[in-house]
Design a protein around this motif. Sequence first.
Motif, PDB file in Angstrom:
ATOM      1  N   PHE A   1       0.849  -1.394  -0.184  1.00 23.07           N
ATOM      2  CA  PHE A   1      -0.109   0.070  -0.028  1.00 23.07           C
ATOM      3  C   PHE A   1       1.017   1.146   0.004  1.00 23.07           C
ATOM      4  O   PHE A   1       0.662   2.200  -0.517  1.00 23.07           O
ATOM      5  CB  PHE A   1      -0.841  -0.007   1.169  1.00 23.07           C
TER       6      PHE A   1
ATOM      7  N   LEU B   1      -3.432   5.046  -4.653  1.00 19.31           N
ATOM      8  CA  LEU B   1      -4.082   5.164  -3.188  1.00 19.31           C
ATOM      9  C   LEU B   1      -4.024   6.641  -2.671  1.00 19.31           C
ATOM     10  O   LEU B   1      -2.986   7.246  -2.715  1.00 19.31           O
ATOM     11  CB  LEU B   1      -3.523   3.947  -2.255  1.00 19.31           C
TER      12      LEU B   1
ATOM     13  N   PHE C   1      -1.613   6.130   3.276  1.00 16.35           N
ATOM     14  CA  PHE C   1      -1.090   4.848   3.030  1.00 16.35           C
ATOM     15  C   PHE C   1       0.156   4.984   3.049  1.00 16.35           C
ATOM     16  O   PHE C   1       1.337   4.242   3.123  1.00 16.35           O
ATOM     17  CB  PHE C   1      -1.692   4.149   2.057  1.00 16.35           C
TER      18      PHE C   1
ATOM     19  N   SER D   1      -0.523   2.955   7.338  1.00 12.55           N
ATOM     20  CA  SER D   1      -0.815   1.866   6.645  1.00 12.55           C
ATOM     21  C   SER D   1      -0.928   0.780   7.217  1.00 12.55           C
ATOM     22  O   SER D   1      -1.935  -0.248   7.231  1.00 12.55           O
ATOM     23  CB  SER D   1      -0.028   1.968   5.415  1.00 12.55           C
TER      24      SER D   1
END
Length: 525
Positions: A384, A393, A397, A410
């Motif tokens: 991530f 994302l 993260f 994350s």
Amino acid sequence: MGIWSKKSITALRAEAASSEGGLKRTLGALNLTMLGIGAIIGAGIFVLTGTAAANFAGPGVSLSFVLAGLACLFAGLCYAEFASMIPIAGSAYTYSYATMGEGVAWFIGWNLVLEYLFAAATVAVGWSGYFSAMLDTVGIHVPAAFASAPLTVENGHQVVRAFTCVNTNTGGVLADAATKIAFATREACTAAGGNAVDGLINLPAILLILALTMLLVRGVQESATFNNIIVAIKMVIVLLVIGFGFMYVNTDNWHPFIPEMVTNSDGSTKYGMSGVLRAAPVVFFSYIGFDAVSTAAQEAKNPQRDLPIGMIASLLICTVLYILMSLVMTGLAPFQSLGVAHPVSAALEAVPQLKWLENLVNIGAVAGLSSVVLVMLMGQPRIFYTMSRDGLLPKIFAKVHPKYQTPAASTWIVGLIAIVIAGFFPLGLLGELVSGGTLAAFATVCIGVLVLRKRSPELERPFRTPWVPLVPIMGAGATLYMMYQLPKLTWTLLGVWTAIGMTVYFVYGMGNSKIGKQDKASGAK
């Protein structure tokens, strides 16, 4: 542009070389090898060996481990080439980004969620069962309602209310005396004099994930040290079983080494060489997790040298241990008796002189499964982290803890999701989903080596996959064959999972992709 955008190998290497605001490089070759062993040796060596021997291959299951180990080695050699070239935490996601474009990279990154996050939750539930059983042996009984999720899965697809069969006198868990497997129906539980207690929450699994998440936030070196201790414990126990077990092996149990083929009542077959081949995809799942070593690329001191060592060494060590353990188990007891929930204990019970090892095996199982959960929980946040740095994302993260230099936000997000899954949801449907996502990643990495060798043969490769194109073709072929063996329901669920993932990509990821924006800007000029 967009879905076909590729990341430059040069840019990736520059990103790996830059440590500003990034992860802390503290891991050497030994730590990486131990991480690999920690991820691989878990339920496989304590459960799958007996299941595969009893249901498919007989004593020939050791050959199944050889075949599965070779398939993993092919994939591992391909992973090693990429890891030495592109020492980034994104693993197969990053390798796909550099070779086949952003769309394939997102697909693989989304599948890696299955391998790491869902696997962590699934293994935590298995750990909870072993841990509760170990406490039972010393007179401590975890209330059944607080040691299992409220729901479970029957017949591979039917979600039902979960229960645990409890001894009405002692409060301990009851199981069928002949098979040592938990009672499947409430009626069978009652007939055995037990009480069916509905599950409310799997508290041991939740506490394990919470503790490991806190450890991972604090630092990768601390986590690696803890993992090293746990791996040492389970390695000692496995070696004790192998060493003392070989002293009492009855070689008559190995004859015939590959039993004659038998036709089951449903028309399927087992044993024979076809049984050995059929068992290979079953035991292959014992190896899932070795690729988690590559997710620690940005925390390795010398990734170009140490990552290949960590992946290949852990694979070779675990393959040897799996083969030796399968030979010992099928030598101590008739293979037909090993198709139970605790096959190592069943093998040891056949030899009274080895009774003292049973409690150690339970300790080894608890240690083994906890290290698997640790490595899975370490791998997912780093996937991530890399996807977030690419813009696919949200930025949270990629947030690094200012003191510990770990992807703290994350890690907490992954840990909390795993807690919810392990504590409350049925996991029977997730096991083969984990396998499907992992196999897809393995096959893509093997194909990626071929693509990059053809497209950019001039690139420096600190580690080169040998015998190209044979090794990548064999690796991709073996993993795709094993994917083909997955049941239709798993394929359906993989389709649903992929559709959800691609929706997220088109709604958020594509529009926020950093490389996509760069491609648009250069096109506008």
